[in-house]
Design a protein around this motif. Structure first.
Motif, short mmCIF file in Angstrom:
data_model
loop_
_atom_site.label_atom_id
_atom_site.label_comp_id
_atom_site.label_asym_id
_atom_site.label_seq_id
_atom_site.Cartn_x
_atom_site.Cartn_y
_atom_site.Cartn_z
N ALA A 1 -133.06 107.69 26.27
CA ALA A 1 -132.89 106.34 26.83
C ALA A 1 -133.12 106.33 28.34
O ALA A 1 -133.65 105.35 28.88
N PHE A 2 -132.77 107.41 29.03
CA PHE A 2 -133.04 107.49 30.47
C PHE A 2 -134.50 107.88 30.73
O PHE A 2 -135.09 107.44 31.72
N LEU A 3 -135.07 108.68 29.85
CA LEU A 3 -136.48 109.05 30.01
C LEU A 3 -137.37 107.82 29.93
O LEU A 3 -138.42 107.76 30.57
N ALA A 4 -136.96 106.82 29.16
CA ALA A 4 -137.74 105.60 28.99
C ALA A 4 -137.68 104.68 30.20
O ALA A 4 -138.44 103.70 30.27
N CYS A 5 -136.82 104.98 31.15
CA CYS A 5 -136.65 104.11 32.32
C CYS A 5 -137.71 104.40 33.39
O CYS A 5 -138.20 105.53 33.51
N THR A 6 -138.00 103.40 34.18
CA THR A 6 -139.03 103.53 35.21
C THR A 6 -138.67 104.57 36.26
O THR A 6 -139.56 105.11 36.92
N GLU A 7 -137.39 104.88 36.40
CA GLU A 7 -136.97 105.85 37.41
C GLU A 7 -137.25 107.29 37.00
O GLU A 7 -137.16 108.21 37.82
N SER A 8 -137.57 107.53 35.72
CA SER A 8 -137.82 108.90 35.28
C SER A 8 -139.20 109.37 35.78
O SER A 8 -140.01 108.58 36.25
N GLY A 9 -139.45 110.66 35.62
CA GLY A 9 -140.68 111.22 36.13
C GLY A 9 -141.81 111.30 35.13
O GLY A 9 -142.87 111.88 35.42
N THR A 10 -141.62 110.73 33.93
CA THR A 10 -142.70 110.76 32.97
C THR A 10 -143.75 109.70 33.30
O THR A 10 -143.60 108.93 34.27
N ASN A 11 -144.82 109.63 32.53
CA ASN A 11 -145.90 108.68 32.80
C ASN A 11 -145.65 107.37 32.05
O ASN A 11 -144.88 107.32 31.09
N GLN A 12 -146.33 106.32 32.49
CA GLN A 12 -146.09 105.00 31.91
C GLN A 12 -146.48 104.93 30.44
O GLN A 12 -145.83 104.24 29.65
N ALA A 13 -147.53 105.65 30.06
CA ALA A 13 -147.95 105.64 28.65
C ALA A 13 -146.86 106.20 27.76
O ALA A 13 -146.61 105.68 26.66
N HIS A 14 -146.20 107.26 28.22
CA HIS A 14 -145.09 107.84 27.45
C HIS A 14 -143.95 106.84 27.35
O HIS A 14 -143.39 106.62 26.26
N ARG A 15 -143.59 106.23 28.48
CA ARG A 15 -142.51 105.24 28.45
C ARG A 15 -142.84 104.12 27.46
O ARG A 15 -141.99 103.73 26.65
N ASP A 16 -144.05 103.61 27.54
CA ASP A 16 -144.43 102.51 26.66
C ASP A 16 -144.38 102.93 25.19
O ASP A 16 -143.93 102.16 24.33
N MET A 17 -144.81 104.16 24.90
CA MET A 17 -144.85 104.61 23.51
C MET A 17 -143.44 104.73 22.92
O MET A 17 -143.25 104.55 21.72
N LEU A 18 -142.46 104.99 23.77
CA LEU A 18 -141.09 105.09 23.28
C LEU A 18 -140.58 103.76 22.72
O LEU A 18 -139.59 103.74 21.97
N PHE A 19 -141.24 102.68 23.07
CA PHE A 19 -140.85 101.35 22.58
C PHE A 19 -141.77 100.84 21.47
O PHE A 19 -141.73 99.66 21.14
N THR A 20 -142.57 101.72 20.91
CA THR A 20 -143.49 101.33 19.83
C THR A 20 -143.08 101.99 18.52
O THR A 20 -142.19 102.85 18.48
N ALA A 21 -143.79 101.61 17.46
CA ALA A 21 -143.52 102.19 16.14
C ALA A 21 -143.79 103.68 16.10
O ALA A 21 -143.26 104.40 15.23
N ALA A 22 -144.59 104.18 17.03
CA ALA A 22 -144.90 105.62 17.05
C ALA A 22 -143.64 106.45 17.22
O ALA A 22 -143.55 107.58 16.73
N ALA A 23 -142.64 105.92 17.92
CA ALA A 23 -141.41 106.66 18.18
C ALA A 23 -140.53 106.79 16.95
O ALA A 23 -139.52 107.49 16.98
N ARG A 24 -140.92 106.13 15.86
CA ARG A 24 -140.13 106.27 14.63
C ARG A 24 -140.36 107.62 13.96
O ARG A 24 -139.57 108.02 13.11
N GLU A 25 -141.44 108.28 14.31
CA GLU A 25 -141.74 109.57 13.69
C GLU A 25 -141.79 110.66 14.76
O GLU A 25 -142.73 110.74 15.54
N THR A 26 -140.76 111.46 14.80
CA THR A 26 -140.74 112.60 15.72
C THR A 26 -140.84 113.89 14.92
O THR A 26 -140.61 113.91 13.71
#
Length: 358
Positions: free
Chosen positions: A245-270
């Motif tokens: 949940a913190f990784l998905a925030c803009t303050e984290s150091g990951t890239n925007q594509a990763h953040r965006d993907m965490l809010f898509t259906a792709a994140a249902r399958e890990t």
């Protein structure tokens, strides 16, 4: 004193909320400071930080918040066969990665003298820097190190993936124990048995650990909202550590594509994969994870695998490619709501306070 109050008192924080420490450059001072300034414990994953930079990093964090924060290191800095790589071993391994290097227009790399900083050097720098909290994974520091932390007033927080690991940490005298379940995104930080043999769920692990150790237990894995925090506290945890949940925030150091993907259906399958670093980790399934699964027995150990993949990931990110990057995510990612650490903290704190007031 209840488990909740004991954990909060030991850490010197106001709320039983801990931000998970992200390694690999995904932590930021801004994120850690935001969490700490709002009464939780912000964390910074420093395992790839050079020893000579740890002092400056600690000073930067201390300048951004007057509240406690944690620096995190990996006790085990290499797996068997991962400390050095002979020329023969490199030539044997490179064909696994060569197609990706060629696809991304990368030249054949030259192995470094060392693939990861030595923990012994990093901990020496950390002790000199004296952060409020030293959190660690993949093992237990020596008694000498733990005693020095106590002498310097540094709280220690170690991670366990099984009851046996929690008991080992407790016997070593660690101040707090993070019970991290298989639902968690990122690395499985097992150290007594293989990660594949240490896949206990968060809430089972929290319950049994809390019943068998003296140190306060922190629940980690699959917690993204106030309901999860409250459930962890009910089962005996003193606080909850939240990662995805913190990784998905803009303050984290990951890239925007990763953040965006965490809010898509792709994140249902890990999936659990060793393809990122050579150590088992959970992330969103993509081309890299799927193709490497078929070659798992050919992959080198940590940190050699991390070095090979690091070059591929950097080039893929530069090219805007999501198929050849790491996409860390926990199993509760489909319930994410917030893209701001401030909003997330306010929501978590508000939920806890509304329950207390009821």
């Amino acid at each position: 004193m209840t488990e909740n109050q004991d954990a909060i008192a030991r850490l010197g924080i106001r709320h039983p909320i801990i931000q998970g420490p992200f390694g690999g450059g995904l932590s930021t001072v801004a994120l850690a400071a935001t969490v700490s300034n709002r009464g939780g414990l912000g964390s910074y994953g420093a395992h790839i930080t050079a020893p000579e930079d740890i002092g400056a990093l600690t000073h930067e964090l201390a300048s951004a918040t007057s509240a406690p924060f944690a620096l995190n290191l990996w006790v085990s800095d290499h797996d068997p066969g991962g400390e050095h790589l002979s020329d023969e071993a490199f030539e044997r391994l490179y064909p696994v990665f060569a197609p990706y290097f060629e696809e991304l227009g990368l030249a054949k790399p030259t192995p470094p003298d060392r693939f990861h900083h030595r923990f012994d050097d990093q901990i020496e720098a950390l002790l000199e820097a004296r952060p409020p909290v030293f959190s660690f994974v993949f093992g237990i520091p020596s008694q000498k190190i733990l005693e020095e932390c106590r002498r310097l007033g540094i709280r220690t927080m170690g991670a366990a993936t099984t009851l046996a690991e929690a008991e080992a940490l407790d016997a070593a005298g660690v101040d707090l124990i993070v019970a991290t379940g298989l639902e968690a995104g990122g690395h499985r930080v097992s150290f007594l048995k293989s990660a594949e043999e240490s896949l206990t769920g968060t809430f089972s692990l929290v319950q049994v650990a809390a019943a068998h150790v003296a140190a306060p237990v922190i629940a980690a894995g699959g917690i993204v909202d106030g309901r999860g925090v409250r459930a962890a506290l009910t089962l005996g945890a003193g606080a909850a550590q939240i990662g995805t949940a913190f990784l998905a925030c803009t303050e984290s150091g990951t890239n925007q594509a990763h953040r965006d993907m965490l809010f898509t259906a792709a994140a249902r399958e890990t999936a659990l994969t060793r393809s990122y670093t050579g150590r088992l980790a959970r992330g969103i399934r993509n081309r890299w994870v799927s193709e490497m699964a078929a070659r798992e027995t050919e992959l080198p150990p940590f940190p050699v695998q991390s070095w090979f993949f690091g070059a591929i990931k950097a080039a893929a990110l530069k090219a805007g490619r999501e198929d050849l990057v790491s996409l860390y995510a926990g199993q509760s990612a489909p319930n994410l709501k917030h893209r701001s650490a401030i909003a997330l903290m306010d929501d978590l704190i508000g939920d806890l306070e509304s329950v207390r007031a009821a």
